[in-house]
Each structure stands twice: as structure tokens, then as C-alpha cells.
Design a protein around this motif. Sequence first.
Motif, PDB file in Angstrom:
ATOM      1  N   UNK A  96       0.875  -1.174   0.000  1.00  0.00           N
ATOM      2  CA  UNK A  96       0.000   0.000   0.000  1.00  0.00           C
ATOM      3  C   UNK A  96       0.914   1.225   0.000  1.00  0.00           C
ATOM      4  N   UNK A  97       0.531   2.325  -0.643  1.00  0.00           N
ATOM      5  CA  UNK A  97       1.380   3.526  -0.674  1.00  0.00           C
ATOM      6  C   UNK A  97       1.811   4.016   0.713  1.00  0.00           C
ATOM      7  N   UNK A  98       0.965   3.856   1.709  1.00  0.00           N
ATOM      8  CA  UNK A  98       1.349   4.271   3.069  1.00  0.00           C
ATOM      9  C   UNK A  98       2.426   3.339   3.608  1.00  0.00           C
ATOM     10  N   UNK A  99       2.310   2.049   3.363  1.00  0.00           N
ATOM     11  CA  UNK A  99       3.361   1.116   3.795  1.00  0.00           C
ATOM     12  C   UNK A  99       4.693   1.476   3.147  1.00  0.00           C
ATOM     13  N   UNK A 100       4.657   1.761   1.851  1.00  0.00           N
ATOM     14  CA  UNK A 100       5.885   2.119   1.139  1.00  0.00           C
ATOM     15  C   UNK A 100       6.467   3.420   1.693  1.00  0.00           C
ATOM     16  N   UNK A 101       5.615   4.385   1.978  1.00  0.00           N
ATOM     17  CA  UNK A 101       6.080   5.666   2.518  1.00  0.00           C
ATOM     18  C   UNK A 101       6.725   5.484   3.891  1.00  0.00           C
ATOM     19  N   UNK A 102       6.178   4.593   4.716  1.00  0.00           N
ATOM     20  CA  UNK A 102       6.789   4.327   6.021  1.00  0.00           C
ATOM     21  C   UNK A 102       8.185   3.738   5.842  1.00  0.00           C
ATOM     22  N   UNK A 103       8.361   2.896   4.857  1.00  0.00           N
ATOM     23  CA  UNK A 103       9.693   2.342   4.574  1.00  0.00           C
ATOM     24  C   UNK A 103      10.606   3.445   4.049  1.00  0.00           C
ATOM     25  N   UNK A 104      10.116   4.230   3.108  1.00  0.00           N
ATOM     26  CA  UNK A 104      10.922   5.294   2.507  1.00  0.00           C
ATOM     27  C   UNK A 104      11.413   6.306   3.534  1.00  0.00           C
ATOM     28  N   UNK A 105      10.614   6.563   4.565  1.00  0.00           N
ATOM     29  CA  UNK A 105      10.942   7.605   5.537  1.00  0.00           C
ATOM     30  C   UNK A 105      11.323   7.051   6.900  1.00  0.00           C
ATOM     31  N   UNK A 106      11.595   5.754   6.988  1.00  0.00           N
ATOM     32  CA  UNK A 106      11.954   5.146   8.278  1.00  0.00           C
ATOM     33  C   UNK A 106      10.915   5.499   9.342  1.00  0.00           C
ATOM     34  N   UNK A 107       9.663   5.303   9.023  1.00  0.00           N
ATOM     35  CA  UNK A 107       8.571   5.665   9.920  1.00  0.00           C
ATOM     36  C   UNK A 107       8.353   4.692  11.051  1.00  0.00           C
ATOM     37  N   UNK A 108       9.375   3.969  11.404  1.00  0.00           N
ATOM     38  CA  UNK A 108       9.281   3.003  12.502  1.00  0.00           C
ATOM     39  C   UNK A 108      10.673   2.792  13.083  1.00  0.00           C
ATOM     40  N   UNK A 109      10.725   2.440  14.336  1.00  0.00           N
ATOM     41  CA  UNK A 109      12.005   2.076  14.938  1.00  0.00           C
ATOM     42  C   UNK A 109      11.878   0.657  15.475  1.00  0.00           C
ATOM     43  N   UNK A 110      11.222   0.505  16.620  1.00  0.00           N
ATOM     44  CA  UNK A 110      11.049  -0.859  17.130  1.00  0.00           C
ATOM     45  C   UNK A 110       9.990  -1.612  16.328  1.00  0.00           C
ATOM     46  N   UNK A 111       9.078  -0.867  15.690  1.00  0.00           N
ATOM     47  CA  UNK A 111       8.059  -1.480  14.846  1.00  0.00           C
ATOM     48  C   UNK A 111       6.800  -1.900  15.568  1.00  0.00           C
ATOM     49  N   UNK A 133       0.586  20.024   8.609  1.00  0.00           N
ATOM     50  CA  UNK A 133       1.298  19.159   9.542  1.00  0.00           C
ATOM     51  C   UNK A 133       0.543  19.046  10.862  1.00  0.00           C
ATOM     52  N   UNK A 134       0.045  20.174  11.361  1.00  0.00           N
ATOM     53  CA  UNK A 134      -0.690  20.157  12.627  1.00  0.00           C
ATOM     54  C   UNK A 134      -1.974  19.335  12.516  1.00  0.00           C
ATOM     55  N   UNK A 135      -2.651  19.412  11.380  1.00  0.00           N
ATOM     56  CA  UNK A 135      -3.864  18.614  11.192  1.00  0.00           C
ATOM     57  C   UNK A 135      -3.531  17.118  11.140  1.00  0.00           C
ATOM     58  N   UNK A 136      -2.420  16.796  10.513  1.00  0.00           N
ATOM     59  CA  UNK A 136      -1.993  15.391  10.470  1.00  0.00           C
ATOM     60  C   UNK A 136      -1.661  14.919  11.874  1.00  0.00           C
ATOM     61  N   UNK A 137      -0.901  15.707  12.616  1.00  0.00           N
ATOM     62  CA  UNK A 137      -0.547  15.338  13.996  1.00  0.00           C
ATOM     63  C   UNK A 137      -1.805  15.114  14.838  1.00  0.00           C
ATOM     64  N   UNK A 144       0.320   6.202  19.539  1.00  0.00           N
ATOM     65  CA  UNK A 144       1.528   6.569  20.278  1.00  0.00           C
ATOM     66  C   UNK A 144       2.710   5.742  19.797  1.00  0.00           C
ATOM     67  N   UNK A 145       3.845   6.420  19.603  1.00  0.00           N
ATOM     68  CA  UNK A 145       5.104   5.755  19.256  1.00  0.00           C
ATOM     69  C   UNK A 145       6.049   5.926  20.439  1.00  0.00           C
ATOM     70  N   UNK A 146       6.393   4.835  21.064  1.00  0.00           N
ATOM     71  CA  UNK A 146       7.270   4.898  22.233  1.00  0.00           C
ATOM     72  C   UNK A 146       8.699   5.303  21.857  1.00  0.00           C
ATOM     73  N   UNK A 147       9.069   5.073  20.607  1.00  0.00           N
ATOM     74  CA  UNK A 147      10.437   5.379  20.168  1.00  0.00           C
ATOM     75  C   UNK A 147      10.589   6.829  19.723  1.00  0.00           C
ATOM     76  N   UNK A 148       9.499   7.497  19.445  1.00  0.00           N
ATOM     77  CA  UNK A 148       9.557   8.892  19.029  1.00  0.00           C
ATOM     78  C   UNK A 148       9.856   9.089  17.554  1.00  0.00           C
ATOM     79  N   UNK A 149       9.353   8.225  16.712  1.00  0.00           N
ATOM     80  CA  UNK A 149       9.589   8.334  15.268  1.00  0.00           C
ATOM     81  C   UNK A 149       8.593   9.290  14.616  1.00  0.00           C
ATOM     82  N   UNK A 151       8.547  12.500  13.618  1.00  0.00           N
ATOM     83  CA  UNK A 151       8.895  13.280  12.418  1.00  0.00           C
ATOM     84  C   UNK A 151       8.907  12.420  11.149  1.00  0.00           C
ATOM     85  N   UNK A 152       9.390  11.199  11.269  1.00  0.00           N
ATOM     86  CA  UNK A 152       9.438  10.292  10.120  1.00  0.00           C
ATOM     87  C   UNK A 152       8.039   9.820   9.723  1.00  0.00           C
ATOM     88  N   UNK A 153       7.194   9.584  10.720  1.00  0.00           N
ATOM     89  CA  UNK A 153       5.810   9.186  10.450  1.00  0.00           C
ATOM     90  C   UNK A 153       5.091  10.321   9.730  1.00  0.00           C
TER      91      UNK A 153
END
Length: 164
Positions: A96-111, A133-137, A144-149, A151-153
Motif C-alpha cells: 500500500x502507498x502508506x506502507x511504502x512511505x513508512x519504509x521510505x521515511x523510516x517511519x518506525x524504529x522498534x516497529x 502538519x498540525x492537522x496530520x498530527x 503513540x510511538x514509544x520510540x519517538x519516530x 517526524x518520520x511518520x
Amino acid sequence: MQAIAAEPETGLVDVAFKVNGERTKLSLDPRVTLLDALRERLGLTGTKKGCDRGQCGACTVHVDDRRVLSCLTLTASLQGKEVTTIEGIAHGDELHPVQQAFIDHDGFQCGFCTSGQIMSAVKVVGEREIRTDDQIREAMSGNICRCGAYPNILEAIKQAKDGR
């Protein structure tokens, strides 16, 4: 007059619904959550159990095309509905384009939160009124991302939203 012995009541309920396009029917305790049914009964372990209290978003799936927290959703309430999990958003080997974008932007750390983040992001990408950006946030604030990813997300969601 002879008494007829009643069969002991099992207390189970039958629920028929679709999961990732496939019809399924389960007999289960009416207190079983969708999260537990997906993971333990259907073997779909991509949906994660984070807090089990509806606070972290790791268990996000789509029910009838809406985001829901599967840890708070009773499976018995899904009669005739359609559930989509992280396993059901790709088309074969094509992500899915969102899955690919998460890979492209390292949108995960521990996963651990990634499947819930992606399932929420799929809906955010489709919402026209969410542009900044604020609307997306804000739209993603239930995940919640415990790793703090974060910006990449955010960058991954922006890429998928822009169709880049």
C-alpha cells in the motif's frame, strides 16, 4: 410425564463477518475482543496488543472503512461487517502507498506501533480536510510511538498524501 434434558448452554455466540475480504464465522465468548479474535483465533498477528486499554493505537484496524481500536471492540458486535487489518491493505506483493512511505521515511524504529500507525495513516491520507502538519498530527494523536519516530511518520504520511 418425562422430562426432556436440555443441552447445557455454552454461552458462545456465532459471528459471521469478513476479514481482509474473506468470509469468516466464529463461535466465541461474547466478551472476546476483536484484537484477541484476530490474533488468537484467526492467526493475524500484525495487529498488536499494546496497552489493551484503548490508549496507544497499536491495535488500530478498519471496520466498515472506519478506524477502530480492536482492543475495545467486541467481536460479537461485528455481525455482517467488514474488517481490514494490516495484512489486508497490500495488493499481493505490491505494498500500500502508506506502507511504502513508512519504509521510505523510516517511519518506525522498534516497529511495535507501526501496524496501528499505518492503519490510521491510511485513513488520514484519504481525508481531504487534513492538509497541514498540525492537522496530520491531530488526526494521528490516538497512535503513540514509544520510540519517538513522529517526524518520520509525519513525512511518510505527507508523501502518501501527496502521491509522491
